[in-house]
Design an enzyme around this catalytic site. Sequence first.
Site, PDB file in Angstrom:
ATOM      1  N   TYR A  33      34.217  31.881  36.270  1.00 32.94           N
ATOM      2  CA  TYR A  33      33.197  30.869  36.557  1.00 32.94           C
ATOM      3  C   TYR A  33      32.437  31.227  37.820  1.00 32.94           C
ATOM      4  CZ  TYR A  33      35.994  28.878  40.362  1.00 32.94           C
ATOM      5  OH  TYR A  33      36.678  28.697  41.538  1.00 32.94           O
ATOM      6  N   LYS A 147      37.001  35.826  39.995  1.00 36.59           N
ATOM      7  CA  LYS A 147      36.787  34.376  40.055  1.00 36.59           C
ATOM      8  C   LYS A 147      37.198  33.742  38.724  1.00 36.59           C
ATOM      9  CE  LYS A 147      33.508  31.087  42.021  1.00 36.59           C
ATOM     10  NZ  LYS A 147      34.520  30.385  42.800  1.00 36.59           N
ATOM     11  N   GLU A 180      43.078  32.717  52.422  1.00 30.70           N
ATOM     12  CA  GLU A 180      41.850  31.914  52.313  1.00 30.70           C
ATOM     13  C   GLU A 180      42.243  30.489  51.965  1.00 30.70           C
ATOM     14  OE1 GLU A 180      39.419  33.148  48.930  1.00 30.70           O
ATOM     15  OE2 GLU A 180      41.224  33.681  47.820  1.00 30.70           O
ATOM     16  N   LEU A 205      38.884  35.888  47.387  1.00 27.94           N
ATOM     17  CA  LEU A 205      37.579  35.951  46.746  1.00 27.94           C
ATOM     18  C   LEU A 205      36.542  36.357  47.795  1.00 27.94           C
ATOM     19  CD1 LEU A 205      36.189  35.252  43.983  1.00 27.94           C
ATOM     20  CD2 LEU A 205      35.321  33.256  45.198  1.00 27.94           C
TER      21      LEU A 205
END
Length: 284
Positions: A33, A147, A180, A205
Amino acid sequence: MSRIAYVNGRYVPHADASVHIEDRGYQFADGVYEVVAVTGGRLVDELPHLDRLDRSLRELRIAAPMSRAALRTVLREVVRRNRVANGIVYLQVTRGAAPRDHAFPKSGLFPALVVTARSQAPKRSQQDDGVAVITVPDIRWKRCDIKSVSLLPNVLAKQTAVEAGAYEAWQIAADGCVTEGSATNAWIVSGDRALVTRPADESTLDGITRRTVIDIAARNGYRLEERGFTLEEAKRAAECFLTSTTSWVMPVTSIDGARIGDGAPGPLSRALLSHYADYVASLA
Ligand code: PMP
């Protein structure tokens, strides 16, 4: 006004939009996505988002559902039909629907594309005041650079944050480094005023906002270090902040209840937020 979604070639009322029960996204989280911000009706950093989408698809060997030009038309049409001036457009591509089997079907598979859009106000008051972050162990797989819609660890991390009254959960790797957030990249400002963020490897990411902030830093003469940093270093940092499509540059004023700096958004975080806001405004 009723919302409209794009689903596999058709624009349909959001409430009636549906996909097949054997869509591999539904059964295996076999899909990817993107979330693109919309400001003044324009898509922010559309091309880098589409490049990252292509990369995610390639890494998972999912076919592109349509040409880039066609996809850009669909994104605009969904934004237009939903009258989104400021908000987000969401797109999801799954490998398609097929009788359930872990291996890819040999034939007859068409990637499925869903696009939705919604209005969303900027998070100004949180950006002004700063936000709290808590931490959780990073329990994700080893390809966080893709992702993927397989977001269960991120979902659980964010839920832990919400239950603790925090904005975000920073995920901590086995070596004690911050990888993250559940949906954001993590940054600190070191004692000697360098901006520090983890290099874009397979553990995180590569955020589009992260990249834009790196460009802004370079253009404005800020010192940048792309390296890992531990939770301990973050707690002692002069400033901390996070970045994402919807958060922009969000100052972090506490981690696990420990105050960062003097507990207010620091000067570098505020300067970068202001540069980022100017950048977004320049696109509108
Ligand atoms: N890390 C993760 C895990 C994310 O889900 C996101 C949001 N897509 C980000 C970082 C930030 O990426 P971006 O700046 O492209 O929104």
